[in-house]
Design a protein around this motif. Sequence first.
Motif, PDB file in Angstrom:
ATOM      1  N   VAL A 222       0.872  -1.324   0.077  1.00  0.00           N
ATOM      2  CA  VAL A 222      -0.040  -0.085   0.237  1.00  0.00           C
ATOM      3  C   VAL A 222       0.867   1.286   0.112  1.00  0.00           C
ATOM      4  CG1 VAL A 222      -1.927   1.098   1.263  1.00  0.00           C
ATOM      5  CG2 VAL A 222      -1.880  -1.306   1.151  1.00  0.00           C
ATOM      6  N   VAL A 223       1.789   1.066   0.874  1.00  0.00           N
ATOM      7  CA  VAL A 223       2.929   2.156   1.015  1.00  0.00           C
ATOM      8  C   VAL A 223       3.597   2.560  -0.574  1.00  0.00           C
ATOM      9  CG1 VAL A 223       4.950   3.132   1.851  1.00  0.00           C
ATOM     10  CG2 VAL A 223       3.160   2.180   3.346  1.00  0.00           C
ATOM     11  N   SER A 224       3.735   1.463  -0.994  1.00  0.00           N
ATOM     12  CA  SER A 224       4.416   1.528  -2.464  1.00  0.00           C
ATOM     13  C   SER A 224       3.470   2.280  -3.475  1.00  0.00           C
ATOM     14  CB  SER A 224       4.876   0.227  -2.867  1.00  0.00           C
ATOM     15  OG  SER A 224       5.354   0.172  -4.186  1.00  0.00           O
ATOM     16  N   SER A 225       2.239   1.766  -3.474  1.00  0.00           N
ATOM     17  CA  SER A 225       1.279   2.071  -4.439  1.00  0.00           C
ATOM     18  C   SER A 225       1.075   3.757  -4.025  1.00  0.00           C
ATOM     19  CB  SER A 225       0.009   1.386  -4.365  1.00  0.00           C
ATOM     20  OG  SER A 225      -0.689   1.639  -3.130  1.00  0.00           O
ATOM     21  N   GLY A 226       1.093   4.008  -2.773  1.00  0.00           N
ATOM     22  CA  GLY A 226       0.592   5.681  -2.535  1.00  0.00           C
ATOM     23  C   GLY A 226       1.787   6.323  -3.166  1.00  0.00           C
ATOM     24  N   ILE A 227       3.154   5.908  -2.963  1.00  0.00           N
ATOM     25  CA  ILE A 227       4.503   6.694  -3.586  1.00  0.00           C
ATOM     26  C   ILE A 227       4.321   6.783  -4.995  1.00  0.00           C
ATOM     27  CG2 ILE A 227       6.863   6.618  -3.685  1.00  0.00           C
ATOM     28  CD1 ILE A 227       6.747   5.171  -1.025  1.00  0.00           C
ATOM     29  N   VAL A 228       3.940   5.761  -5.609  1.00  0.00           N
ATOM     30  CA  VAL A 228       3.737   5.343  -6.941  1.00  0.00           C
ATOM     31  C   VAL A 228       2.815   6.478  -7.682  1.00  0.00           C
ATOM     32  CG1 VAL A 228       3.099   4.209  -9.081  1.00  0.00           C
ATOM     33  CG2 VAL A 228       4.667   3.210  -7.207  1.00  0.00           C
TER      34      VAL A 228
ATOM     35  N   ARG B  47      11.784   1.315  -0.855  1.00  0.00           N
ATOM     36  CA  ARG B  47      13.165   2.150  -1.059  1.00  0.00           C
ATOM     37  C   ARG B  47      13.307   2.744  -2.873  1.00  0.00           C
ATOM     38  NH1 ARG B  47      16.313  -1.192   1.193  1.00  0.00           N
ATOM     39  NH2 ARG B  47      17.523  -1.896  -1.090  1.00  0.00           N
ATOM     40  N   LYS B  48      13.100   1.649  -3.300  1.00  0.00           N
ATOM     41  CA  LYS B  48      13.186   1.834  -4.704  1.00  0.00           C
ATOM     42  C   LYS B  48      12.277   2.848  -5.418  1.00  0.00           C
ATOM     43  CE  LYS B  48      15.874  -2.167  -5.787  1.00  0.00           C
ATOM     44  NZ  LYS B  48      15.931  -3.716  -6.330  1.00  0.00           N
ATOM     45  N   GLN B  49      10.976   2.643  -5.043  1.00  0.00           N
ATOM     46  CA  GLN B  49       9.766   3.707  -5.467  1.00  0.00           C
ATOM     47  C   GLN B  49      10.360   4.914  -4.705  1.00  0.00           C
ATOM     48  OE1 GLN B  49       7.897   3.160  -7.605  1.00  0.00           O
ATOM     49  NE2 GLN B  49       7.569   0.925  -7.788  1.00  0.00           N
ATOM     50  N   ALA B  50      10.583   5.138  -3.558  1.00  0.00           N
ATOM     51  CA  ALA B  50      10.960   6.504  -2.903  1.00  0.00           C
ATOM     52  C   ALA B  50      12.114   6.989  -3.501  1.00  0.00           C
ATOM     53  CB  ALA B  50      11.230   6.189  -1.315  1.00  0.00           C
ATOM     54  N   GLU B  51      13.052   6.276  -4.052  1.00  0.00           N
ATOM     55  CA  GLU B  51      14.433   6.872  -4.661  1.00  0.00           C
ATOM     56  C   GLU B  51      13.728   7.323  -6.025  1.00  0.00           C
ATOM     57  OE1 GLU B  51      17.499   3.712  -3.311  1.00  0.00           O
ATOM     58  OE2 GLU B  51      16.873   3.413  -5.271  1.00  0.00           O
ATOM     59  N   ILE B  52      12.943   6.681  -6.599  1.00  0.00           N
ATOM     60  CA  ILE B  52      12.559   7.358  -8.019  1.00  0.00           C
ATOM     61  C   ILE B  52      11.702   8.543  -7.810  1.00  0.00           C
ATOM     62  CG2 ILE B  52      11.055   6.712  -9.924  1.00  0.00           C
ATOM     63  CD1 ILE B  52      12.140   3.796  -9.686  1.00  0.00           C
ATOM     64  N   ALA B  53      10.766   8.510  -6.657  1.00  0.00           N
ATOM     65  CA  ALA B  53       9.821   9.515  -6.434  1.00  0.00           C
ATOM     66  C   ALA B  53      10.644  10.911  -6.209  1.00  0.00           C
ATOM     67  CB  ALA B  53       9.015   9.155  -5.223  1.00  0.00           C
ATOM     68  N   VAL B  54      11.852  10.550  -5.218  1.00  0.00           N
ATOM     69  CA  VAL B  54      12.424  11.735  -4.758  1.00  0.00           C
ATOM     70  C   VAL B  54      13.238  12.606  -5.800  1.00  0.00           C
ATOM     71  CG1 VAL B  54      14.581  12.305  -3.458  1.00  0.00           C
ATOM     72  CG2 VAL B  54      12.740  10.934  -2.517  1.00  0.00           C
ATOM     73  N   VAL B  55      13.678  11.788  -6.827  1.00  0.00           N
ATOM     74  CA  VAL B  55      14.488  12.474  -7.869  1.00  0.00           C
ATOM     75  C   VAL B  55      13.483  12.795  -8.912  1.00  0.00           C
ATOM     76  CG1 VAL B  55      15.820  11.400 -10.019  1.00  0.00           C
ATOM     77  CG2 VAL B  55      16.329  10.491  -7.767  1.00  0.00           C
ATOM     78  N   ASN B  56      12.375  12.347  -9.013  1.00  0.00           N
ATOM     79  CA  ASN B  56      11.403  12.818  -9.868  1.00  0.00           C
ATOM     80  C   ASN B  56      10.616  14.058  -9.458  1.00  0.00           C
ATOM     81  OD1 ASN B  56       9.740  12.729 -12.223  1.00  0.00           O
ATOM     82  ND2 ASN B  56       8.607  10.974 -11.735  1.00  0.00           N
TER      83      ASN B  56
ATOM     84  N   PHE C 295      11.530   7.426   3.051  1.00  0.00           N
ATOM     85  CA  PHE C 295      11.652   6.220   2.490  1.00  0.00           C
ATOM     86  C   PHE C 295      12.818   5.693   1.761  1.00  0.00           C
ATOM     87  CE2 PHE C 295       7.091   7.291   3.244  1.00  0.00           C
ATOM     88  CZ  PHE C 295       6.835   6.072   3.960  1.00  0.00           C
ATOM     89  N   ILE C 296      13.912   6.651   1.540  1.00  0.00           N
ATOM     90  CA  ILE C 296      14.909   6.197   0.676  1.00  0.00           C
ATOM     91  C   ILE C 296      15.756   5.453   1.379  1.00  0.00           C
ATOM     92  CG2 ILE C 296      14.627   8.161  -0.721  1.00  0.00           C
ATOM     93  CD1 ILE C 296      17.087   9.171   0.688  1.00  0.00           C
ATOM     94  N   ASN C 297      15.743   5.256   2.703  1.00  0.00           N
ATOM     95  CA  ASN C 297      16.622   4.242   3.213  1.00  0.00           C
ATOM     96  C   ASN C 297      15.923   3.050   4.039  1.00  0.00           C
ATOM     97  OD1 ASN C 297      19.213   5.090   2.738  1.00  0.00           O
ATOM     98  ND2 ASN C 297      19.229   6.616   4.339  1.00  0.00           N
ATOM     99  N   HIS C 298      14.553   3.019   3.334  1.00  0.00           N
ATOM    100  CA  HIS C 298      13.601   1.879   4.092  1.00  0.00           C
ATOM    101  C   HIS C 298      14.265   0.445   3.744  1.00  0.00           C
ATOM    102  CE1 HIS C 298      10.001  -0.308   4.988  1.00  0.00           C
ATOM    103  NE2 HIS C 298       9.454   0.950   5.466  1.00  0.00           N
ATOM    104  N   ARG C 299      14.082  -0.356   4.862  1.00  0.00           N
ATOM    105  CA  ARG C 299      14.678  -1.667   4.617  1.00  0.00           C
ATOM    106  C   ARG C 299      13.812  -2.464   3.714  1.00  0.00           C
ATOM    107  NH1 ARG C 299      11.450  -1.716   9.169  1.00  0.00           N
ATOM    108  NH2 ARG C 299       9.691  -3.238   9.403  1.00  0.00           N
ATOM    109  N   GLN C 300      12.448  -2.209   3.370  1.00  0.00           N
ATOM    110  CA  GLN C 300      11.956  -2.915   2.511  1.00  0.00           C
ATOM    111  C   GLN C 300      12.265  -2.377   0.889  1.00  0.00           C
ATOM    112  OE1 GLN C 300       9.775  -3.545  -0.156  1.00  0.00           O
ATOM    113  NE2 GLN C 300       9.686  -5.684   0.467  1.00  0.00           N
ATOM    114  N   SER C 301      12.898  -3.212   0.292  1.00  0.00           N
ATOM    115  CA  SER C 301      13.602  -2.677  -1.066  1.00  0.00           C
ATOM    116  C   SER C 301      12.614  -1.973  -2.019  1.00  0.00           C
ATOM    117  CB  SER C 301      14.265  -3.964  -1.702  1.00  0.00           C
ATOM    118  OG  SER C 301      13.344  -4.893  -2.076  1.00  0.00           O
ATOM    119  N   THR C 302      11.149  -2.793  -2.044  1.00  0.00           N
ATOM    120  CA  THR C 302      10.376  -2.119  -3.293  1.00  0.00           C
ATOM    121  C   THR C 302      10.036  -0.811  -2.543  1.00  0.00           C
ATOM    122  OG1 THR C 302       9.445  -4.430  -3.266  1.00  0.00           O
ATOM    123  CG2 THR C 302       8.039  -2.661  -4.531  1.00  0.00           C
TER     124      THR C 302
END
Lengths: 774, 121
Positions: A147-153, A179-188, A170-177
């Motif tokens: 759910v968190v991931s879908s919200g970030i997306v 974390r990766k969505q957060a990285e893309i979101a932050v950059v985007n 979330f960029i250092n979240h232990r859950q890789s999915t």
Amino acid sequence: MLIPPNQIKISLITAPEFNLEYLWWLTILFFVLAVIYFIGVFVIRNNINTNNHRTKDKKIEFSPMINEFLFFEDSNSKEEKMNYLNLKVTIRELIKNDFDRNVLTEVLLDLRKDLSGESQSVLIKLYKDLGLHHDAYKKIGSRKWQVVSSGIVELTTMEVDESYGLIIKFINHRQSTIRKQAEIAVVNLREEGIKYFLDNTKFKIAEWQQLKLLDVLRHKPNYTPPQFALWLTSTNTHVVLFSLRLIKYYSQNGAEQSIITLLKHKNRDIQAEAIECIKDFHFVSALTTLKLVYSKASHDIKIAILDAIGELGTIADVPFLENLQLTERHFNIKGKVIGTLNKIDPERIMPTKNISRSDFYKTEPNIDSHYVEDEVISESIIEEPLENIVVVSDEEIIIETVDVTDNGNGIVAAEEELKVAIIEEDCIENLEEQSDNIIDSTTINTEVVTNIDEIDLSFLPHVHHETEWVEKNKIEEEKLELKQHIDEELSIDFLPLVTAEIPIKAPVSTFTQEEFEPLFELDDDYSEHKKVIETAILNDVIPTKEIESIDWSSIIANNNLNTTIEVGDDLNPFDSLEENAVFVANFMPQEELDTMVLLENIAELGDCRELTILHEIANNNTSDLVIERANELITKFSYETPRPSELFSGENALAESVFTDIYNLADQETKLILLNEIKSIGDEKEIHLLESIIKTASEKLVEQATEALEYIKSQLEITEQPETETEERSLFEVDFELELNESIKRRIASNDNGSTLFDQLCSLSNSLYKKKNG
Amino acid sequence: MSKTVLLADDDQLLASLLNFRLKKGGYVVHHSANGKEVKEYLKNSMPDIIVSDIMMPYCSGIELIDYVRNELKSNTPIIIISSAGNEQNVLTAFELGANDFITKPVSPTELLVRIAREVEK
């Protein structure tokens, strides 16, 4: 009705009784469970379908509304504007329902993917206006990672940049999915997002993630990238690596020293990426570090470094590469070194493996032009290096050498080869001297050059003139070929030792061609030798002065020929050698040699049928050697084995001896053995044979035969004396008892081969057999 | 007289949006959700221009081009919309006779301009 388990009797012999009622109960239970399952599936499926239908209907319901919102224009008519306002009110009422809100969000997200341009902007604005992003915020606060991931997306897709502050957590979240969505979101979401990400990320940035981030940056409109060199000092190696890739992508060549320093990084990927950057940005100053790092680099990095040196390097880097060429053992790296050398200095190293020698192609006689080209090249090769190549090492220099051709004047070709070899040695010395002179003329310190022979310079690379390296390579190859050629051509082990039998005191020019009788003829080598050396002289490869300075007379004198050679100052020494030099030997003429060969063949294979030809040879030949041999064979084949009647007739005195046949068919050595045996066991029957041998045979046989004859005669005299005494006795006084006299007993005792004639013959045959078998 | 556009797309949302935009642009739009419907429609009448998604049930956009050009022998302009800008698809579409090729995301305004250009040809 259930039966308690303790009442169920289980016999070990008979089959256990099973209550049918219990079975029925089980059947009913499973049936009920199955019905419940199918009902559950049916209900769930229906719900899903219903939801899908509802969603679809809702989408169809929302679609015209969204279309109206998307394509609303201020220029629309009043009716349209009124309609637009009504739709706004309607949609706000609709989204109060969670399901409707979700459907609307879903529709907007779908359309966001399919639309671009102004419609997309309007769509995003509508999403925010309707406050749908608040639902996404709620999702971010969920405990479920999906759910968190879908919200970030959702927030990222709808470009809700206000959510940036929430997502960066979330960029250092232990859950890789997440974390990766957060990285893309932050950059985007924000331009500074990439900086925050690079500053704060502690996790590995996967290759695929790097590509996605780069794709995000690439599609950001009006994006001004930061100086990614700032993150080359990051403690996260993945950040450094990603930064290097971003530096390369955005061509940020302002971090030259940092990138060069990264060549020494322990991480191979960073090293490789730094090398790529250096190559792309053409950082020539990195060459020193590249060479420094090379020795301890892995194979891949070595190849990358060599590639970079190939791109950036100059002729000054050639010694380094040449050293590597000698030291590197790894096949791929060595190949890369050679490739780099040739990249810096094209065709510095020519192909040598699996290349056929030039001789291989010389079998085709019609390719004259090819020959001419080869000759021209080889001549030019000889010419060039003398002027341009600085010979530093004490490498052997071998000049263009020679094919010995036919010596039509009867001069022994082998001697010419020997002379050519001597000339070559002299020429090599001259070349070396000349090379030293050339070194003198260069900028190299004269003192160093003069002492160059005293210092071991093998560790140094070969230094060549920059513009002449191709020729040098060719020369070296030619040298190798020529050396082999000389070894093959000038190997004179097969030659007989030529000694002078006839001392020649008169000038050589007075000799005529008939006086020289060549034993054998070599190929057209001598004239080729001469031709090549003449060509060399013409091209000043071998300076005329150098050749003139050669002491030709001493060369010939060394052969103990005692010849007088007139070598004038203006005379070409080769001409003088060809015309005047005489190599005298008592060689057998070819015709005589052939006759001798024929006679030997007859001796080995022939019989009395060859007598005619033997007589013919003996009569027609003038050579003493031939006549003597022919007569020997005539004697040999003239002997006819006597018939038994003749053998025992009194006329054939020779036939009395059992050795006669054997003797006449035997060779010289066998005859000597036979004579020895005759001496041991012979009697008066051998006297005629021995006398005939004394008359006809050679000196050695005569001597042996005489000795045997004398011995037999002496033995006969000893035995004759008692016989004379017995003759005087009366017949009745004869002692019939067989008794050997003392001398015979002694002979028998001294003779190991037996006492009887049969024994003697057996021992003779044994000795012959032994002789034959060596 | 307004031009007729055959819009062949199985995506209801996008089709509806494009339909809306084209109608607003002055075109008469006939929407078909799959290849069968498209072929049925084309047997009876020929539009001024065909706008088709490349991925459709029963009949792809590529097959539709082939059908129009080789079976119906029609030179009606065809614009293909594809979500994947696959080079092979683009080349195949143009080889078979497509007049234009648009990849998603689509700008409805841009599509309108392209349709107008093709129709005017």
